[in-house]
Motif scaffolding. Sequence first.
Motif, PDB file in Angstrom:
ATOM      1  N   ASP A  13      -5.087  10.152  -7.822  1.00 38.26           N
ATOM      2  CA  ASP A  13      -3.282   9.776  -8.778  1.00 38.26           C
ATOM      3  C   ASP A  13      -2.467   9.137  -8.483  1.00 38.26           C
ATOM      4  O   ASP A  13      -1.485   8.137  -7.789  1.00 38.26           O
ATOM      5  CB  ASP A  13      -3.129  10.444  -7.844  1.00 38.26           C
ATOM      6  CG  ASP A  13      -1.062  11.495  -8.590  1.00 38.26           C
ATOM      7  OD1 ASP A  13      -0.013   9.783  -9.507  1.00 38.26           O
ATOM      8  OD2 ASP A  13      -0.428  12.331  -8.528  1.00 38.26           O
ATOM      9  N   ASP A  15       0.067   7.389  -9.768  1.00 34.58           N
ATOM     10  CA  ASP A  15       1.679   7.793  -9.949  1.00 34.58           C
ATOM     11  C   ASP A  15       2.368   7.596  -7.968  1.00 34.58           C
ATOM     12  O   ASP A  15       2.857   6.314  -7.437  1.00 34.58           O
ATOM     13  CB  ASP A  15       2.592   8.563 -10.165  1.00 34.58           C
ATOM     14  CG  ASP A  15       2.524   8.585 -11.553  1.00 34.58           C
ATOM     15  OD1 ASP A  15       3.110   6.999 -12.281  1.00 34.58           O
ATOM     16  OD2 ASP A  15       2.367   9.771 -12.702  1.00 34.58           O
ATOM     17  N   SER A  16       1.561   8.424  -7.556  1.00 36.39           N
ATOM     18  CA  SER A  16       1.120   8.697  -5.687  1.00 36.39           C
ATOM     19  C   SER A  16       1.046   7.950  -5.009  1.00 36.39           C
ATOM     20  O   SER A  16       1.584   6.469  -4.196  1.00 36.39           O
ATOM     21  CB  SER A  16       0.404   9.996  -5.430  1.00 36.39           C
ATOM     22  OG  SER A  16       0.958  10.996  -6.251  1.00 36.39           O
ATOM     23  N   LEU A  17       0.255   6.670  -5.811  1.00 42.36           N
ATOM     24  CA  LEU A  17      -0.556   5.447  -5.099  1.00 42.36           C
ATOM     25  C   LEU A  17       0.692   4.827  -5.316  1.00 42.36           C
ATOM     26  O   LEU A  17       0.598   3.559  -4.521  1.00 42.36           O
ATOM     27  CB  LEU A  17      -1.779   4.954  -5.649  1.00 42.36           C
ATOM     28  CG  LEU A  17      -2.303   3.829  -5.143  1.00 42.36           C
ATOM     29  CD1 LEU A  17      -2.063   3.630  -3.301  1.00 42.36           C
ATOM     30  CD2 LEU A  17      -3.486   3.427  -5.807  1.00 42.36           C
ATOM     31  N   ARG A  18       0.968   4.231  -6.728  1.00 40.55           N
ATOM     32  CA  ARG A  18       2.543   3.901  -6.705  1.00 40.55           C
ATOM     33  C   ARG A  18       3.439   3.990  -5.540  1.00 40.55           C
ATOM     34  O   ARG A  18       4.321   2.496  -4.962  1.00 40.55           O
ATOM     35  CB  ARG A  18       3.096   3.198  -8.085  1.00 40.55           C
ATOM     36  CG  ARG A  18       1.640   2.926  -8.998  1.00 40.55           C
ATOM     37  CD  ARG A  18       3.002   2.747 -10.303  1.00 40.55           C
ATOM     38  NE  ARG A  18       2.083   2.716 -11.684  1.00 40.55           N
ATOM     39  CZ  ARG A  18       0.772   3.467 -12.222  1.00 40.55           C
ATOM     40  NH1 ARG A  18       1.375   4.095 -12.266  1.00 40.55           N
ATOM     41  NH2 ARG A  18      -0.311   3.096 -13.173  1.00 40.55           N
ATOM     42  N   ARG A  19       3.889   4.652  -5.848  1.00 42.34           N
ATOM     43  CA  ARG A  19       4.716   5.082  -4.564  1.00 42.34           C
ATOM     44  C   ARG A  19       4.408   4.685  -3.102  1.00 42.34           C
ATOM     45  O   ARG A  19       5.020   4.037  -2.682  1.00 42.34           O
ATOM     46  CB  ARG A  19       5.335   6.396  -4.409  1.00 42.34           C
ATOM     47  CG  ARG A  19       6.254   6.961  -5.763  1.00 42.34           C
ATOM     48  CD  ARG A  19       6.433   8.638  -5.929  1.00 42.34           C
ATOM     49  NE  ARG A  19       5.565   9.641  -5.660  1.00 42.34           N
ATOM     50  CZ  ARG A  19       4.904   9.962  -6.500  1.00 42.34           C
ATOM     51  NH1 ARG A  19       5.739   9.603  -8.004  1.00 42.34           N
ATOM     52  NH2 ARG A  19       3.843  11.355  -6.351  1.00 42.34           N
ATOM     53  N   ARG A  20       3.469   5.350  -2.901  1.00 37.14           N
ATOM     54  CA  ARG A  20       3.258   4.536  -1.662  1.00 37.14           C
ATOM     55  C   ARG A  20       3.036   2.719  -1.121  1.00 37.14           C
ATOM     56  O   ARG A  20       3.220   2.486  -0.668  1.00 37.14           O
ATOM     57  CB  ARG A  20       1.835   5.139  -1.013  1.00 37.14           C
ATOM     58  CG  ARG A  20       1.620   6.720  -0.363  1.00 37.14           C
ATOM     59  CD  ARG A  20       0.196   7.087  -0.325  1.00 37.14           C
ATOM     60  NE  ARG A  20       0.498   8.390   0.435  1.00 37.14           N
ATOM     61  CZ  ARG A  20       0.132   9.953  -0.071  1.00 37.14           C
ATOM     62  NH1 ARG A  20      -1.431   9.046  -1.046  1.00 37.14           N
ATOM     63  NH2 ARG A  20      -0.149  10.639   0.474  1.00 37.14           N
ATOM     64  N   GLN A  23       6.064   2.006  -0.759  1.00 39.64           N
ATOM     65  CA  GLN A  23       6.823   2.345   0.862  1.00 39.64           C
ATOM     66  C   GLN A  23       6.612   1.083   1.895  1.00 39.64           C
ATOM     67  O   GLN A  23       7.039   1.021   2.381  1.00 39.64           O
ATOM     68  CB  GLN A  23       6.674   3.461   1.328  1.00 39.64           C
ATOM     69  CG  GLN A  23       7.218   4.976   0.148  1.00 39.64           C
ATOM     70  CD  GLN A  23       6.714   6.160   0.390  1.00 39.64           C
ATOM     71  OE1 GLN A  23       5.718   6.262   0.311  1.00 39.64           O
ATOM     72  NE2 GLN A  23       7.363   6.871  -0.601  1.00 39.64           N
ATOM     73  N   GLY A 155      -3.220   7.142   1.504  1.00 40.63           N
ATOM     74  CA  GLY A 155      -3.672   8.776   0.773  1.00 40.63           C
ATOM     75  C   GLY A 155      -5.278   8.384   0.015  1.00 40.63           C
ATOM     76  O   GLY A 155      -5.742   9.229  -0.538  1.00 40.63           O
TER      77      GLY A 155
END
Length: 165
Positions: A13, A15-20, A23, A155
């Motif tokens: 995913d 989008d999830s990877l970009r957020r991580r 962070q 993740g």
Amino acid sequence: MALEIERKYLEVDFDSLRRRLRQCGAQGGDVHLERNRIYDLPDGSLRAGHHLLRLRSQEWPDHAQNVLTLKLPPVSAPDAAFKVREERETPVTDAAQMHSILEGLGYVVRACYEKIRETWRLEHTSIDMDIVPFARVVELEGPEEEILRLEALLGLDDVPVSTQS
């Protein structure tokens, strides 16, 4: 002469990877178009010998660059956790002229493909999110122990992994 150590992740995913990545303080997120041409001799001897000769053109909104790459046969086993190969690269100012030179030497284009690549950097590892016509792939390239650590941090430890080109 550099040693390329990489691992590819499928079904991620983005989008999830970009957020991580944000962070964790990763730098980058630049998106560009890549056009790749893979060359071989007419008899297929480069591929048969596990060599890869590639001319890559990269285009950003404000600039472009071209790179000629020779990847030598993998030094890792086909079923290894990482793909490890020696990689030799040089910038090329004129991709059309380099293509003409390679053809003049007898090389033929065996494959062409484009991808949209988003590149990030975290510590000593490059994180590339690639969109190709047949898949969405994340590639981590860096030291093995750092790749494994970042894999868990980002993740990616529960997604399918590949060492295939």
